[in-house]
Design a protein around this motif. Sequence first.
Motif, PDB file in Angstrom:
ATOM      1  N   VAL A   1     -56.920  71.263  22.607  1.00  0.00           N
ATOM      2  CA  VAL A   1     -57.065  70.149  23.541  1.00  0.00           C
ATOM      3  C   VAL A   1     -57.346  70.662  24.943  1.00  0.00           C
ATOM      4  O   VAL A   1     -56.555  71.428  25.503  1.00  0.00           O
ATOM      5  CB  VAL A   1     -55.798  69.274  23.551  1.00  0.00           C
ATOM      6  CG1 VAL A   1     -55.967  68.125  24.544  1.00  0.00           C
ATOM      7  CG2 VAL A   1     -55.505  68.733  22.152  1.00  0.00           C
ATOM      8  N   GLU A   2     -58.488  70.233  25.496  1.00  0.00           N
ATOM      9  CA  GLU A   2     -58.849  70.606  26.857  1.00  0.00           C
ATOM     10  C   GLU A   2     -58.378  69.523  27.835  1.00  0.00           C
ATOM     11  O   GLU A   2     -58.235  68.364  27.469  1.00  0.00           O
ATOM     12  CB  GLU A   2     -60.364  70.755  27.025  1.00  0.00           C
ATOM     13  CG  GLU A   2     -61.019  71.779  26.122  1.00  0.00           C
ATOM     14  CD  GLU A   2     -61.807  71.134  25.023  1.00  0.00           C
ATOM     15  OE1 GLU A   2     -62.773  71.764  24.540  1.00  0.00           O
ATOM     16  OE2 GLU A   2     -61.473  69.986  24.656  1.00  0.00           O
TER      17      GLU A   2
ATOM     18  N   TRP B   1     -64.700  79.621  26.924  1.00  0.00           N
ATOM     19  CA  TRP B   1     -65.196  78.345  27.437  1.00  0.00           C
ATOM     20  C   TRP B   1     -66.720  78.317  27.292  1.00  0.00           C
ATOM     21  O   TRP B   1     -67.399  79.311  27.602  1.00  0.00           O
ATOM     22  CB  TRP B   1     -64.822  78.169  28.906  1.00  0.00           C
ATOM     23  CG  TRP B   1     -63.365  77.896  29.100  1.00  0.00           C
ATOM     24  CD1 TRP B   1     -62.391  78.798  29.409  1.00  0.00           C
ATOM     25  CD2 TRP B   1     -62.729  76.629  29.007  1.00  0.00           C
ATOM     26  NE1 TRP B   1     -61.173  78.166  29.498  1.00  0.00           N
ATOM     27  CE2 TRP B   1     -61.355  76.834  29.250  1.00  0.00           C
ATOM     28  CE3 TRP B   1     -63.169  75.332  28.731  1.00  0.00           C
ATOM     29  CZ2 TRP B   1     -60.424  75.794  29.240  1.00  0.00           C
ATOM     30  CZ3 TRP B   1     -62.251  74.307  28.715  1.00  0.00           C
ATOM     31  CH2 TRP B   1     -60.892  74.530  28.972  1.00  0.00           C
ATOM     32  N   TYR B   2     -67.203  77.172  26.852  1.00  0.00           N
ATOM     33  CA  TYR B   2     -68.631  76.951  26.676  1.00  0.00           C
ATOM     34  C   TYR B   2     -68.973  75.633  27.368  1.00  0.00           C
ATOM     35  O   TYR B   2     -68.080  74.815  27.619  1.00  0.00           O
ATOM     36  CB  TYR B   2     -68.983  76.878  25.183  1.00  0.00           C
ATOM     37  CG  TYR B   2     -68.709  78.170  24.451  1.00  0.00           C
ATOM     38  CD1 TYR B   2     -67.415  78.544  24.136  1.00  0.00           C
ATOM     39  CD2 TYR B   2     -69.749  79.029  24.095  1.00  0.00           C
ATOM     40  CE1 TYR B   2     -67.145  79.752  23.494  1.00  0.00           C
ATOM     41  CE2 TYR B   2     -69.496  80.229  23.445  1.00  0.00           C
ATOM     42  CZ  TYR B   2     -68.197  80.581  23.144  1.00  0.00           C
ATOM     43  OH  TYR B   2     -67.938  81.767  22.511  1.00  0.00           O
ATOM     44  N   ARG B   3     -70.237  75.429  27.654  1.00  0.00           N
ATOM     45  CA  ARG B   3     -70.627  74.162  28.256  1.00  0.00           C
ATOM     46  C   ARG B   3     -71.974  73.710  27.721  1.00  0.00           C
ATOM     47  O   ARG B   3     -72.790  74.520  27.293  1.00  0.00           O
ATOM     48  CB  ARG B   3     -70.660  74.273  29.787  1.00  0.00           C
ATOM     49  CG  ARG B   3     -71.747  75.182  30.337  1.00  0.00           C
ATOM     50  CD  ARG B   3     -71.585  75.328  31.848  1.00  0.00           C
ATOM     51  NE  ARG B   3     -72.624  76.186  32.419  1.00  0.00           N
ATOM     52  CZ  ARG B   3     -72.637  76.579  33.684  1.00  0.00           C
ATOM     53  NH1 ARG B   3     -71.658  76.205  34.526  1.00  0.00           N
ATOM     54  NH2 ARG B   3     -73.609  77.351  34.127  1.00  0.00           N
TER      55      ARG B   3
ATOM     56  N   TYR C   1     -66.375  72.942  26.756  1.00  0.00           N
ATOM     57  CA  TYR C   1     -65.656  73.035  25.492  1.00  0.00           C
ATOM     58  C   TYR C   1     -64.878  74.348  25.428  1.00  0.00           C
ATOM     59  O   TYR C   1     -65.358  75.392  25.863  1.00  0.00           O
ATOM     60  CB  TYR C   1     -66.617  72.993  24.311  1.00  0.00           C
ATOM     61  CG  TYR C   1     -67.396  71.722  24.170  1.00  0.00           C
ATOM     62  CD1 TYR C   1     -68.634  71.564  24.779  1.00  0.00           C
ATOM     63  CD2 TYR C   1     -66.898  70.655  23.416  1.00  0.00           C
ATOM     64  CE1 TYR C   1     -69.366  70.396  24.652  1.00  0.00           C
ATOM     65  CE2 TYR C   1     -67.617  69.480  23.278  1.00  0.00           C
ATOM     66  CZ  TYR C   1     -68.850  69.355  23.894  1.00  0.00           C
ATOM     67  OH  TYR C   1     -69.561  68.190  23.756  1.00  0.00           O
ATOM     68  N   CYS C   2     -63.731  74.257  24.830  1.00  0.00           N
ATOM     69  CA  CYS C   2     -62.906  75.431  24.574  1.00  0.00           C
ATOM     70  C   CYS C   2     -63.093  75.849  23.107  1.00  0.00           C
ATOM     71  O   CYS C   2     -63.178  74.991  22.226  1.00  0.00           O
ATOM     72  CB  CYS C   2     -61.447  75.073  24.839  1.00  0.00           C
ATOM     73  SG  CYS C   2     -60.276  76.365  24.446  1.00  0.00           S
TER      74      CYS C   2
ATOM     75  N   GLY D   1     -62.432  72.462  20.892  1.00  0.00           N
ATOM     76  CA  GLY D   1     -61.808  71.284  21.460  1.00  0.00           C
ATOM     77  C   GLY D   1     -62.809  70.151  21.524  1.00  0.00           C
ATOM     78  O   GLY D   1     -63.982  70.296  21.163  1.00  0.00           O
ATOM     79  N   GLN D   2     -62.333  69.005  22.033  1.00  0.00           N
ATOM     80  CA  GLN D   2     -63.174  67.809  22.062  1.00  0.00           C
ATOM     81  C   GLN D   2     -64.102  67.783  23.274  1.00  0.00           C
ATOM     82  O   GLN D   2     -65.033  66.981  23.325  1.00  0.00           O
ATOM     83  CB  GLN D   2     -62.291  66.550  22.058  1.00  0.00           C
ATOM     84  CG  GLN D   2     -61.711  66.160  23.419  1.00  0.00           C
ATOM     85  CD  GLN D   2     -60.583  67.072  23.880  1.00  0.00           C
ATOM     86  OE1 GLN D   2     -60.130  67.957  23.158  1.00  0.00           O
ATOM     87  NE2 GLN D   2     -60.127  66.854  25.109  1.00  0.00           N
ATOM     88  N   GLY D   3     -63.854  68.655  24.225  1.00  0.00           N
ATOM     89  CA  GLY D   3     -64.694  68.726  25.421  1.00  0.00           C
ATOM     90  C   GLY D   3     -64.118  67.943  26.579  1.00  0.00           C
ATOM     91  O   GLY D   3     -63.438  66.930  26.392  1.00  0.00           O
TER      92      GLY D   3
END
Length: 123
Positions: free
Chosen positions: A5-6, A36-38, A94-95, A114-116
């Motif tokens: 969860v982020e 971490w991604y985006r 996103y994690c 995670g859900q973002g």
Amino acid sequence: QVQVVESGGGLVQAGGSLRLSCATSGTFVSINAMGWYRQAPGKQRESVATITSGSTTNYADSVKGRFTISRDSAKNTVYLQMTSLKPEDTAVYYCNVAVESYSRGIFTTRNYWGQGTQVTVSS
């Protein structure tokens, strides 16, 4: 089951700062790499920063010197401190965590997302 969860996203002006958090919970043996991604609208998801279990870090060139990734292994949490934010940092963040589990005599590693969380930087 594992939950990721982020939190911490939001709207900020250019030059501002935000801190993202990502907490992992559930049943597992350990967490290896965390990252971490985006993903910006119309673009592919990209890596922003990663950290190993030994705290070795890696950053995308676009965020070096502005973002800092860290982890609290006792809390199974990874953080992303973002400073000097730019409008081009706007994206859903996103994690991702690599979780090691044990079942029926076998250790397995699986990646969870995670859900973002939305980060919007206004100019």
